[in-house]
Motif scaffolding. Structure first.
Motif, PDB file in Angstrom:
ATOM      1  N   ASP B 197      33.531  32.701  39.668  1.00 27.36           N
ATOM      2  CA  ASP B 197      34.917  32.559  40.017  1.00 27.36           C
ATOM      3  C   ASP B 197      35.154  31.207  40.684  1.00 27.36           C
ATOM      4  OD1 ASP B 197      37.409  33.212  41.904  1.00 27.36           O
ATOM      5  OD2 ASP B 197      37.358  34.521  40.142  1.00 27.36           O
ATOM      6  N   ARG B 231      42.100  34.533  40.001  1.00 25.92           N
ATOM      7  CA  ARG B 231      42.033  35.937  39.635  1.00 25.92           C
ATOM      8  C   ARG B 231      43.416  36.580  39.738  1.00 25.92           C
ATOM      9  NH1 ARG B 231      38.534  40.441  39.792  1.00 25.92           N
ATOM     10  NH2 ARG B 231      36.767  39.111  40.210  1.00 25.92           N
ATOM     11  N   ARG B 234      45.365  35.999  36.856  1.00 26.11           N
ATOM     12  CA  ARG B 234      44.922  36.755  35.688  1.00 26.11           C
ATOM     13  C   ARG B 234      45.229  38.244  35.819  1.00 26.11           C
ATOM     14  NH1 ARG B 234      39.439  35.340  35.410  1.00 26.11           N
ATOM     15  NH2 ARG B 234      38.893  37.293  36.409  1.00 26.11           N
ATOM     16  N   THR B 235      44.925  38.785  36.976  1.00 31.57           N
ATOM     17  CA  THR B 235      44.998  40.231  37.087  1.00 31.57           C
ATOM     18  C   THR B 235      46.114  40.730  37.976  1.00 31.57           C
ATOM     19  OG1 THR B 235      43.570  40.315  39.016  1.00 31.57           O
ATOM     20  CG2 THR B 235      42.481  40.329  36.875  1.00 31.57           C
ATOM     21  N   TRP B 252      29.474  38.006  38.402  1.00 27.54           N
ATOM     22  CA  TRP B 252      30.491  38.860  37.780  1.00 27.54           C
ATOM     23  C   TRP B 252      30.045  39.254  36.389  1.00 27.54           C
ATOM     24  CZ3 TRP B 252      34.333  41.206  40.069  1.00 27.54           C
ATOM     25  CH2 TRP B 252      34.699  40.744  41.330  1.00 27.54           C
ATOM     26  N   ASP B 254      31.395  40.434  33.148  1.00 27.22           N
ATOM     27  CA  ASP B 254      32.754  40.376  32.634  1.00 27.22           C
ATOM     28  C   ASP B 254      32.847  40.912  31.217  1.00 27.22           C
ATOM     29  OD1 ASP B 254      35.331  39.771  31.954  1.00 27.22           O
ATOM     30  OD2 ASP B 254      35.335  37.924  33.171  1.00 27.22           O
ATOM     31  N   GLY B 285      29.595  42.101  40.600  1.00 30.99           N
ATOM     32  CA  GLY B 285      30.885  42.746  40.461  1.00 30.99           C
ATOM     33  C   GLY B 285      31.164  42.984  39.002  1.00 30.99           C
ATOM     34  N   ASN B 287      34.068  43.169  36.038  1.00 30.46           N
ATOM     35  CA  ASN B 287      35.425  42.779  35.706  1.00 30.46           C
ATOM     36  C   ASN B 287      35.802  43.340  34.340  1.00 30.46           C
ATOM     37  OD1 ASN B 287      37.846  41.603  35.458  1.00 30.46           O
ATOM     38  ND2 ASN B 287      37.102  39.483  35.561  1.00 30.46           N
ATOM     39  N   GLN B 291      40.729  46.624  35.427  1.00 30.52           N
ATOM     40  CA  GLN B 291      39.981  47.170  36.561  1.00 30.52           C
ATOM     41  C   GLN B 291      38.924  46.185  37.022  1.00 30.52           C
ATOM     42  OE1 GLN B 291      37.817  50.707  35.839  1.00 30.52           O
ATOM     43  NE2 GLN B 291      37.675  51.253  38.000  1.00 30.52           N
ATOM     44  N   VAL B 292      38.916  45.961  38.298  1.00 25.03           N
ATOM     45  CA  VAL B 292      37.910  45.049  38.838  1.00 25.03           C
ATOM     46  C   VAL B 292      37.183  45.771  39.952  1.00 25.03           C
ATOM     47  CG1 VAL B 292      37.514  42.919  40.101  1.00 25.03           C
ATOM     48  CG2 VAL B 292      39.205  42.995  38.255  1.00 25.03           C
ATOM     49  N   GLY B 294      34.689  44.996  42.938  1.00 22.08           N
ATOM     50  CA  GLY B 294      34.194  43.854  43.684  1.00 22.08           C
ATOM     51  C   GLY B 294      32.682  43.861  43.805  1.00 22.08           C
ATOM     52  N   CYS B 305      30.237  51.406  38.907  1.00 19.25           N
ATOM     53  CA  CYS B 305      30.456  50.496  37.787  1.00 19.25           C
ATOM     54  C   CYS B 305      30.207  51.202  36.457  1.00 19.25           C
ATOM     55  CB  CYS B 305      29.522  49.294  37.897  1.00 19.25           C
ATOM     56  SG  CYS B 305      29.930  48.256  39.296  1.00 19.25           S
TER      57      CYS B 305
END
Lengths: 692, 347
Positions: B197, B231, B234-235, B252, B254, B285, B287, B291-292, B294, B305
Motif C-alpha cells: 500500500d 485505499r 478505492r474502497t 496484502w 489481493d 491482510g 483484500n 471486503q478488507v 486488516g 480470512c
C-alpha cells in the motif's frame, strides 16, 4: 476435473468391507444351534453331530483369534468330504431323516463361511426353519420348550448383532424380547384358536426310515416278548363313563390268520393307499358316557386300536369287515380318534362263509405233527366246538404251563415243543399254538394282536397303554355265537390279564429288565411314579389341546360359539384379529406419543403453534424466543402479524411473567382462540404464498 | 418416470420435513419399511405357515404366529426407538473443500433409550450411537465437502434398525446452519500477489515476515496523514496504518493480483497464501472486492480470512431453499442453486 477425481477416490473409500459379525452375537447363534440339534439327537448320524460340533467350535475359536478360518480350497475340501460321507450313508434313500440330515449338514458347513452380518442373517433364517422342522418330529412339551428357547436365543442374538456394544445387551435383550412376547401373547392365542385349519395344500407324507417300537403285521413267537421290554407309550384313552375292568381291556389292533412256517401274517394283502397325511384330530366335543377318546402315538401304520364291540365316532377311522379299525393313511404323527362302546355283541355277526372258513382254517401242509393230531383227537372226542375250546384251556390251566419272558429257543416244530415238551412261553407262543390246535380241530380261528390292559394316569384321568401291554390272543368262530375271544394267557397266567405284565412276571424279575431309564421299572418308588405320571399328564393335555388342535377340534369348538362359524368366517375372524391388533398397537403408540406431548396444556398449545409455523414455511429454530418466531412468521405471512405477536406475548407472559392470572383457564382459552384465528388467517389463500 | 417420481418424493419429503436445526422425531416424520432381511423373514414365515398347514402341525402354527407377532412388535419397537429422539445441530464445522466437515449434533431422548442410531450424510456414516434415556449425547458427523462455500447438508439421514434389523425406521434432519468450506488451497504459479500500500512500496518486500504494522479502521483522533487515502479512494473505507516497527509493511493478499484468472482459482491461490502466511506466522491482510481484512497474525486471523474466501460472492443459503452448497447433489449438477455462483465471475 479435480473434483471429479476427488469424488471418485471418495467413492472408492466408501465401499467398506462388509460389517463383520461380533463374537458376542456369534455365541448366541452357536448356542441356539446346539440347542436346536438336541431334538434331532435320535435321528442324526453320530458323524454328522460330531462334524457340526467341530465346525461350530472351529468358528468360535476363529472368532477368538486362536485359529484361522479355512481358506477357500480347504473349505471346498471339507464340504466335498462331508457331502461324500453324507451320500455314502444315505445310499439314495429319501426319508425325513435324510432330508433333515442334509439340512443340518448345510447349517454346519455354513459356519465356516459366517463372517459378515449378512451371513448371520442367513444362519438365523436357516435355524428358525430348523426349529420348525424339529416340531415335525417331536411335539412333547419339553421338546417344544427346547425349540422355543432355541428361537428365543436367536432373537436375542439378533438384538446383539444390531447393537453389539451396548452395555448389558444380554439382560436388556431378554427383557425386551420378554416384553414383546407378553404384549403379543393374546394375539398369538387368538390367532392360534381362530386361524382356519385348512386341509393340506398338497400332501407330503413324513416318510420315516426309522423303525418304530410297536406291534407289527407279522408275528414270530419271540416278537411280542421283545416289545415287552419297552415302556414307551402306545396310546392313551379317556373314557366318558367308567373305565372298564382290567381284564376287559382288550385293545384289538390287527388280525393274523395265515401261518407260513412259524410266522403268522395278515391273510390278505392290504389295499394300496395313496400316500398322504392322516387326519390327526378326532374332535373335542363332550365325551358321552359310552364313548372313549384314544390319543395314539405315531406308528407309521394304519391300525387303530379299539375295545371289542366298538364303533367309530370320529370320521378319521373306518371299520373293516373283520371288525377292526383303520385310518386312511399311516399315522406318522400322534392321532386322536373317538370310539363308542356298543355292548350288544355285534362284533360276532360276521358269517363264516365257505371262503372265510377256508381262510381261518388254513394250516401249513406239514410241521408240528403232534399238535395236529392233538387237534384231530379233540375234534373226534367232542362235537361241540365250545367243549373243544374249554378242553384246550383247561389243559393250559391244569398242566404245568409257564408264562415267561425268557422262553427257551424252539427252532423246530415250535408249537409241538411248546405244547408238549417245554411248556414255557409268552402270549405270542400260546396264541399261535391255540390257533393251530383249534384249526386242526376244524374250528375257524385267528390271532388278534393288540394290547391288553393299561394303567391309570395321574388321578385316574385316563389310561396309559404302553408297549409292554402288547398282547396276542385268539378268536374262534363258534356257531350261533360268532367270533369269541379265547385267551390262553388268561388260563396260564391270570395275573397278566387281571393286573398286567408287572405282576405276571414279578417272580421272574424280568419286567423291563433291559430298560434302566424307564420310570415304570421302578414301580415301588412312589415319588418317581408320581412325577412321571404328572409329566405324562402335562404332556397329555399339551398333546390334546395344543398339538392336537386341528380342523375337527376347531370346528367342535366353533360349533359351541354362537353363530354358525365355518371356515370362511374363521378367515374373516383371523383377518379381523390381525387388523384390530395392528390398529390397537398403532393407537397405543400414538397415545404414548400424545401423552408425553400433552402433559402441560400450554405446552400443547405452543407445540400446535410450532406445527402451524412449520406448515407455513417458518421452521422453529433452536433457542428462538416466541417473539422472534412470531416476527419471522409475520414476515412470511403478513396476515397473521397481529395475532402472532399477541400470541407470543401471551406465551411469554405465561412462562416468564409474574401476573396473578398466570395459569388460569381464561388465559389458556384466550391462547387457544388466538391460535385458531391465526390458523384461519394463515390458511386464507390470498395471503398464503404458493408452496411447492 | 422414475426420476419424476423421485423428485416428487423429494419435494414431498422436503415439505414434510422443513429445514430446522432442531427436530424431534415423531409419527409425523418417521418413515418405516422392512429391510431386505425383513422381507426374507416375511417369506420364511409364509413358508413356515405352509409347512404347518401341510403337515397339520399345530406347533408350527404356533411358532409362526409367535414370530409373526414378534415381528410386528419389533416394527413398533424400531419406530419407538427413533420416536422422541431430539436432534439439534449445535455447531457446523469449517474446513477445506474436499475435507470432511465436522457437524456437531446433540441428541437427547427424553423418554426412553434410543439405541443403535446411525447418522449418515452423503458417504459419511456414524453408526451405533446409543442415546441413553434423558441424557444428552454429542456426536460429530463429518460431512464431505466438494467445493468452497456454505455447506448446508441437504439431508442428514437418521436411521435405526434396532432391535432385529428386520425393519428400518428413518427420518431426516435438514439443518439450517451451514458449515463453511474454504477453497482448496492451490499454490499460485508466481509470487506476484502481494501488493503494498502507498508510500511503503519500496520497503515492502519483507520476506522475514517481521512487520509490525497494523491496519485498523479510522477512529476519532487519528491523524489524517495516517489514513490510507489510496485505499479510501478505492474502497471507501478509512483505514489507519499503525506503525509499530521501523521496517516492513503488512503483506496484502489481493484478489486483484491475479489478472485474468478464474475467480475460483484466485480464491484457491489466496487460500494457499493465507495458509502459507499462517504457517510462517507472518503478518498479512486480505483484500477482497467489497471486503478488507486488516493485517494481523495468528490462527484466528487466518481463520477469518479463510472464511471470507469461502463465502466470497455467495449468499447465506436461505432456510428451506434448495441450496445444497458443496454437497454431492450439487456436484452432479442436479440442484438448481449451483448455477448461481459457478457462473458469475468467470472470465
Amino acid at each position: 476435473m479435480i473434483r471429479r477425481l476427488l469424488n471418485r477416490s471418495r467413492a472408492a473409500v466408501s465401499t467398506q468391507p462388509a460389517e463383520l459379525v461380533s463374537g458376542r452375537a456369534l455365541i448366541w447363534l452357536i448356542a441356539s444351534f446346539a440347542l436346536l440339534l438336541v431334538p434331532q439327537w435320535d435321528r442324526l448320524p453320530i458323524w454328522l453331530m460330531a462334524s457340526c460340533a467341530v465346525l461350530a467350535g472351529w468358528r468360535w475359536l476363529a472368532q477368538s483369534g486362536r485359529v484361522r478360518l479355512p481358506g477357500r480350497w480347504m473349505r471346498t475340501g471339507i464340504m466335498l468330504v462331508l457331502v461324500a460321507v453324507y451320500i455314502a450313508t444315505v445310499q439314495g434313500r429319501f426319508t425325513v431323516e435324510t432330508a433333515a440330515s442334509f439340512f443340518v449338514l448345510a447349517v454346519g458347513l455354513k459356519w465356516l463361511e459366517t463372517r459378515s452380518v449378512r451371513d448371520f442373517y442367513v444362519l438365523f433364517f436357516i435355524l428358525v426353519y430348523l426349529a420348525t422342522v424339529n416340531f415335525l418330529f417331536h411335539q412333547e412339551i419339553h421338546w417344544s420348550v427346547i425349540n422355543l428357547v432355541g428361537v428365543a436365543l436367536l432373537l436375542v442374538g439378533l438384538q446383539v448383532v444390531n447393537a453389539p456394544d451396548i452395555p448389558g445387551a444380554m439382560k436388556s435383550g431378554w427383557r425386551r424380547l420378554g416384553m414383546m412376547l407378553v404384549k403379543t401373547l393374546p394375539i398369538v392365542v387368538l390367532l392360534f384358536v381362530f386361524f382356519p385349519r385348512m386341509a393340506p395344500l398338497w400332501s407330503v407324507p413324513l416318510v420315516s426310515g426309522e423303525a418304530r417300537t410297536g406291534i407289527s403285521d407279522t408275528m414270530t413267537p419271540g416278537d411280542i416278548s421283545s416289545l415287552a421290554q419297552s415302556s414307551e407309550r402306545a396310546f392313551r384313552v379317556t373314557f366318558g363313563g367308567e373305565i372298564p375292568a382290567y381284564r376287559d381291556r382288550y385293545w384289538r389292533g390287527l388280525i393274523l390268520d395265515r401261518l407260513v412256517g412259524d410266522t403268522w401274517q395278515q391273510g390278505f394283502g392290504q389295499p394300496f393307499r395313496r400316500p398322504g397325511r392322516v387326519a390327526v384330530d378326532g374332535g373335542v366335543g363332550e365325551l358321552e358316557t359310552d364313548q372313549y377318546d384314544v390319543l395314539m402315538e405315531p406308528t407309521d401304520q394304519t391300525w387303530a386300536f379299539a375295545l371289542e364291540d366298538s364303533a367309530a365316532v370320529s370320521d378319521n377311522v373306518k371299520r373293516t369287515d373283520e371288525g377292526l379299525f383303520r385310518f386312511d393313511r399311516p399315522a406318522d404323527t400322534a392321532v386322536r380318534y373317538r370310539m363308542e362302546l356298543l355292548n350288544d355283541g355285534t362284533s360276532g355277526t360276521l358269517a363264516a362263509g365257505p371262503e372265510s372258513t377256508r381262510r381261518y382254517l388254513q394250516l401249513p401242509s406239514s410241521g408240528n405233527p403232534r399238535a395236529r393230531s392233538y387237534g384231530e383227537e379233540l375234534s373226534a372226542r367232542y362235537d361241540d366246538p365250545r367243549a373243544i375250546v374249554q378242553q384246550l384251556l383247561s389243559r393250559f390251566r391244569e398242566q404245568e404251563y409257564f408264562y415267561t419272558l425268557r422262553p427257551p429257543a424252539m427252532p423246530d416244530n415250535g408249537i409241538d415243543t411248546l405244547l408238549f415238551d417245554v411248556k414255557r412261553g409268552f402270549c405270542a407262543h400260546y396264541a399261535g399254538a391255540t390257533t393251530f390246535v383249534l384249526r386242526a380241530a376244524g374250528i375257524p380261528a385267528r390271532i388278534v394282536v393288540g394290547y391288553q390292559g393299561g394303567e391309570p394316569g395321574a388321578d385316574g384321568e385316563y389310561l396309559i397303554v404302553r408297549q409292554y401291554d402288547a398282547h396276542a390272543w385268539v378268536e374262534a368262530w363258534l356257531p350261533g355265537e360268532g367270533w369269541a375271544r379265547v385267551d390262553p394267557t388268561a388260563a396260564i397266567a391270570p395275573q397278566r390279564i387281571e393286573f398286567g405284565l408287572r405282576e405276571a412276571v414279578a417272580e421272574e424279575g424280568s419286567f423291563l429288565e433291559n430298560d434302566w431309564t424307564s420310570p415304570q421299572r421302578y414301580g415301588d418308588m412312589a415319588v418317581l411314579q408320581w412325577a412321571s405320571l404328572q409329566l405324562d399328564r402335562m404332556n397329555y393335555h399339551w398333546q390334546r389341546w395344543v398339538v392336537g388342535y386341528q380342523g375337527q377340534s376347531q370346528m367342535d369348538l366353533m360349533s359351541r360359539l354362537p353363530g354358525g362359524i365355518g371356515m370362511r368366517e374363521l378367515g374373516y375372524i383371523t383377518a379381523g384379529i390381525v387388523g384390530v391388533a395392528l390398529l390397537l398397537a398403532g393407537l397405543i403408540t400414538a397415545w404414548q406419543y400424545r401423552r408425553v406431548e400433552s402433559r402441560d396444556p400450554y405446552g400443547r398449545v405452543v407445540s400446535r403453534w410450532h406445527r402451524l409455523c412449520d406448515r407455513s414455511g417458518v421452521p422453529v429454530r433452536y433457542g428462538e424466543t416466541p417473539s422472534q418466531l412470531a416476527a419471522r412468521l409475520s414476515a412470511a405471512k403478513p396476515a397473521v402479524a397481529g395475532t402472532a405477536t399477541a400470541f407470543a406475548r401471551m406465551v411469554n407472559k405465561h412462562y416468564y411473567g409474574r401476573e396473578p392470572d398466570a395459569g388460569s383457564q381464561g388465559e389458556l382459552n384466550k391462547m387457544k382462540r388466538l391460535l385458531a384465528t391465526m390458523k384461519r388467517q394463515a390458511d386464507r389463500p390470498s395471503t398464503s404464498p404458493s408452496k411447492g | 418416470m422414475l426420476k419424476a417420481f423421485r423428485s416428487r418424493w423429494q419435494r414431498w419429503v422436503n415439505q414434510r420435513i422443513p429445514r430446522a436445526d432442531q427436530r424431534v422425531f415423531g409419527q409425523r416424520n418417521i418413515f418405516i419399511l422392512p429391510t431386505g432381511a425383513g422381507v426374507v423373514f416375511g417369506g420364511l414365515l409364509l413358508i413356515m405357515l405352509i409347512t404347518g398347514i401341510n403337515y397339520q402341525n399345530s406347533l408350527i402354527y404356533l411358532l409362526t404366529f409367535l414370530l409373526g407377532a414378534v415381528v410386528v412388535a419389533a416394527m413398533h419397537q424400531t419406530h419407538r426407538n427413533l420416536s422422541g429422539l431430539e436432534l439439534t445441530v449445535i455447531q457446523a464445522g469449517e474446513g477445506f473443500a474436499g475435507d470432511m466437515i465436522p457437524f456437531r449434533l446433540r441428541a437427547v431422548s427424553p423418554r426412553h433409550d434410543s439405541l443403535a442410531i446411525s447418522l449418515a450424510c452423503d458417504d459419511s456414516q456414524l453408526n451405533q450411537q446409543h442415546i441413553a434415556s434423558g441424557q444428552q449425547e454429542d456426536v460429530t458427523l463429518a460431512i464431505p465437502s466438494y467445493q468452497r462455500g456454505y455447506l448446508q447438508p441437504e439431508r442428514i439421514l437418521v436411521e435405526t434398525r434396532f432391535p432385529f434389523g428386520l425393519f428400518k425406521a428413518w427420518s431426516w434432519l435438514r439443518p439450517v446452519t451451514s458449515g463453511i468450506v474454504y477453497p482448496n488451497p492451490i499454490a499460485a504459479p508466481d509470487v506476484i500477489s502481494t501488493v503494498e500500500d502507498g508510500e511503503e512500496q519500496s520497503q515492502a518486500r519483507s520476506v522475514d515476515g517481521n512487520d509490525h504494522a497494523d491496519i485498523r479502521p479510522w477512529r476519532e483522533g487519528d491523524l489524517s496523514q495516517r489514513v490510507q487515502w489510496k485505499r479510501y479512494a478505492r474502497t471507501g473505507e478509512m483505514m489507519i496504518t499503525d506503525w509499530e516497527g521501523e521496517q516492513g509493511s503488512p503483506h496484502w493478499l489481493d484478489f486483484d493480483a491475479f489478472k485474468g484468472v478464474d475467480r475460483e482459482l484466485r480464491l484457491a491461490y489466496l487460500a494457499h497464501q493465507v495458509m502459507e502466511r499462517a504457517r510462517t506466522n507472518s503478518r498479512f491482510g486480505l483484500n477482497l472486492p467489497g471486503q478488507v481484512i486488516g493485517p494481523d497474525t495468528g490462527a484466528a486471523h487466518a481463520n477469518r480470512c479463510l472464511k471470507a474466501l469461502a463465502i466470497f460472492g455467495l449468499e447465506q443459503p436461505r432456510e428451506g431453499g434448495p441450496l445444497p452448497h458443496g454437497t454431492r447433489a450439487n456436484e452432479n449438477g442436479k440442484a438448481a442453486g449451483s448455477a448461481s455462483f459457478v457462473g458469475e465471475g468467470q472470465a
